[in-house]
Scaffold this active site. Structure first.
Site, mmCIF file in Angstrom:
data_model
loop_
_atom_site.group_PDB
_atom_site.id
_atom_site.type_symbol
_atom_site.label_atom_id
_atom_site.label_comp_id
_atom_site.label_asym_id
_atom_site.label_seq_id
_atom_site.Cartn_x
_atom_site.Cartn_y
_atom_site.Cartn_z
ATOM 1 N N ASN A 211 -2.359 -6.483 -5.464
ATOM 2 C CA ASN A 211 -3.793 -6.543 -5.744
ATOM 3 C C ASN A 211 -4.089 -7.744 -6.627
ATOM 4 O O ASN A 211 -3.186 -8.542 -6.923
ATOM 5 C CB ASN A 211 -4.266 -5.228 -6.390
ATOM 6 C CG ASN A 211 -3.457 -4.892 -7.635
ATOM 7 O OD1 ASN A 211 -3.383 -5.676 -8.578
ATOM 8 N ND2 ASN A 211 -2.826 -3.724 -7.626
ATOM 9 N N ILE A 310 2.050 7.336 -12.085
ATOM 10 C CA ILE A 310 2.686 7.101 -13.389
ATOM 11 C C ILE A 310 1.918 7.773 -14.516
ATOM 12 O O ILE A 310 2.481 8.509 -15.330
ATOM 13 C CB ILE A 310 2.812 5.584 -13.650
ATOM 14 C CG1 ILE A 310 3.714 4.947 -12.590
ATOM 15 C CG2 ILE A 310 3.364 5.327 -15.055
ATOM 16 C CD1 ILE A 310 3.766 3.433 -12.659
#
Length: 411
Positions: A211, A310
């Protein structure tokens, strides 16, 4: 509620070209919830008008010791007792000399003698004046008397000289004020783990999914955290940024690598900030060799699988080893709605939401705005932070995180 709501700052402005910086200092202190009252010396009024500082502080500006209206009620004593902190910015060589010798020949010096509040000064003067032995003697005496200091900085001066004596920037002065009121234990021996930058998920030995994250926000957070004296561990995806001073950096490439490093470092840490733009999906089976484009094929089918979450996994750690967990939400619409959902769904303590649909975007830019949402004993609280340099925004976020760690909610 702003982090320092109700703290009372008496700002003394003395004569110097740096007096213009006092306007922004007032704005920063007011944004943090502080009450600010201003006292100006006669000379200061030649550089900036009382009306300007009155408009910014929302309080009348005092300029004279012998003010009949104020002195009817011993106004200078009341003002001295009102202050939680006396801040002088800028502080000239003349003012330092008068304070070092205990003089009370105007309102500002009288207030300094009549108050038992902590005292902080941002000196500003020509580099020769700052280095002069008399100024250095006054500095030593004032330090023994309990004065604290911010700056001065070195660099170009209005007179054309180069050297020490420049008044510190308003953000640094405001941060010095905040440190006076921030509990020392919130940053001392505090371990802050931060993830930053993008991750890369290989499709073959040449190509990958990723990204536009530059890592600037995460690195700004690491720099701001290190400035508080905290131990900072920065888990970084691939970016082209230098490691901030005082920060331990751990380089990773994929989401799986970042997940492993985050679990290892976050357990037992005090604060975990998930600022990285982690790629949500990875190729189920990356090709061993470069994927070729064949003339008779107009499309390519990829099978993607979810990467580990995460921030949610860190938030789900057992309470004995779980840090305070702060996440980020970059959204293109319904920012507050998605931020509230993410805070609850992932079990976070605070979330920093960005609207990336705005002109210029967020990724790669030097400025950012944010909407903070955090849990409180009574539910949730929020605060909007206006568009500003990422370094300044990062400092605000770290301050909120430390306050949340210390108080269970921002004070």
């Amino acid at each position: 509620m702003p982090p320092f709501a109700g703290k009372r700052i008496l700002l003394g402005v003395s004569a110097g070209i740096a007096a213009y910086k006092s306007a922004l200092i007032i704005r920063l202190l007011k944004q943090a919830g502080m009450e600010v009252r201003v006292v100006m010396t006669d000379g200061a009024q030649a550089f900036i008008t009382p009306l300007t500082l009155q408009a910014l502080s929302g309080e009348p500006v005092r300029t004279s010791l012998l003010d009949p209206g104020a002195e009817a009620g011993m106004g200078h004593i009341e003002l001295a007792r009102w202050a939680d902190l006396i801040l002088i910015a800028p502080g000239t060589a003349d003012l330092m000399a008068r304070l070092a010798h205990g003089m009370a020949d105007d309102l500002l010096t009288t207030l300094c003698l009549a108050s038992e509040a902590p005292r902080l000064m941002a000196p500003a003067m020509n580099q020769v004046m700052w280095r002069h032995p008399a100024t250095q003697r006054n500095l030593e005496q004032l330090s023994r008397d309990g004065w604290q200091w911010v700056g001065p900085d070195a660099g170009d001066q209005a007179c054309g000289d180069i050297g020490p004596g420049r008044m510190s920037e308003p953000e640094a002065v405001a941060e010095a004020v905040f440190k006076v009121f921030r509990p020392a234990q919130t940053s001392r021996s505090c371990h802050i783990v931060i993830t930053a930058g993008p991750t890369r998920e290989p499709l073959d030995p040449v190509r990958y999914l990723s990204n536009h994250s530059s890592g600037k926000m995460g690195y700004a957070l690491a720099h701001a955290a290190a400035r508080t004296g905290a131990r900072v561990s920065l888990i970084s995806g691939p970016v082209n940024l230098p490691t901030p001073a005082g920060v331990e950096r751990f380089d990773v490439d994929s989401a799986a690598q970042m997940h492993s490093a985050a679990h290892r470092l976050a357990q037992g840490a005090d604060i975990f900030i998930g600022c990285a733009a982690v790629v949500d999906f990875r190729a189920e089976a990356p090709a061993e060799h470069k994927i070729k484009k064949h003339q008779n094929e107009d499309s390519l089918t990829l099978i993607l699988v979810k990467n580990p979450d995460i921030i949610a996994d860190i938030a789900a750690l057992p309470s004995a080893s779980r840090p305070l967990v702060i996440g980020f939400a970059a959204e293109t619409r319904d920012v507050e709605h998605y931020a509230r959902d993410k805070l609850a769904r992932k079990g976070l303590d605070m979330i920093v939401a960005n609207d990336i649909s705005q002109a210029g975007g967020v990724f790669g830019s030097d400025d950012n705005a944010a909407w903070l949402l955090w849990k409180t004993p009574d539910g949730q609280a929020s605060e909007s932070l206006p568009s500003q340099p990422k370094a300044r925004l990062a400092s605000d976020i770290i301050q909120r995180a430390l306050d949340l760690l210390a108080f269970g909610e921002t004070p």
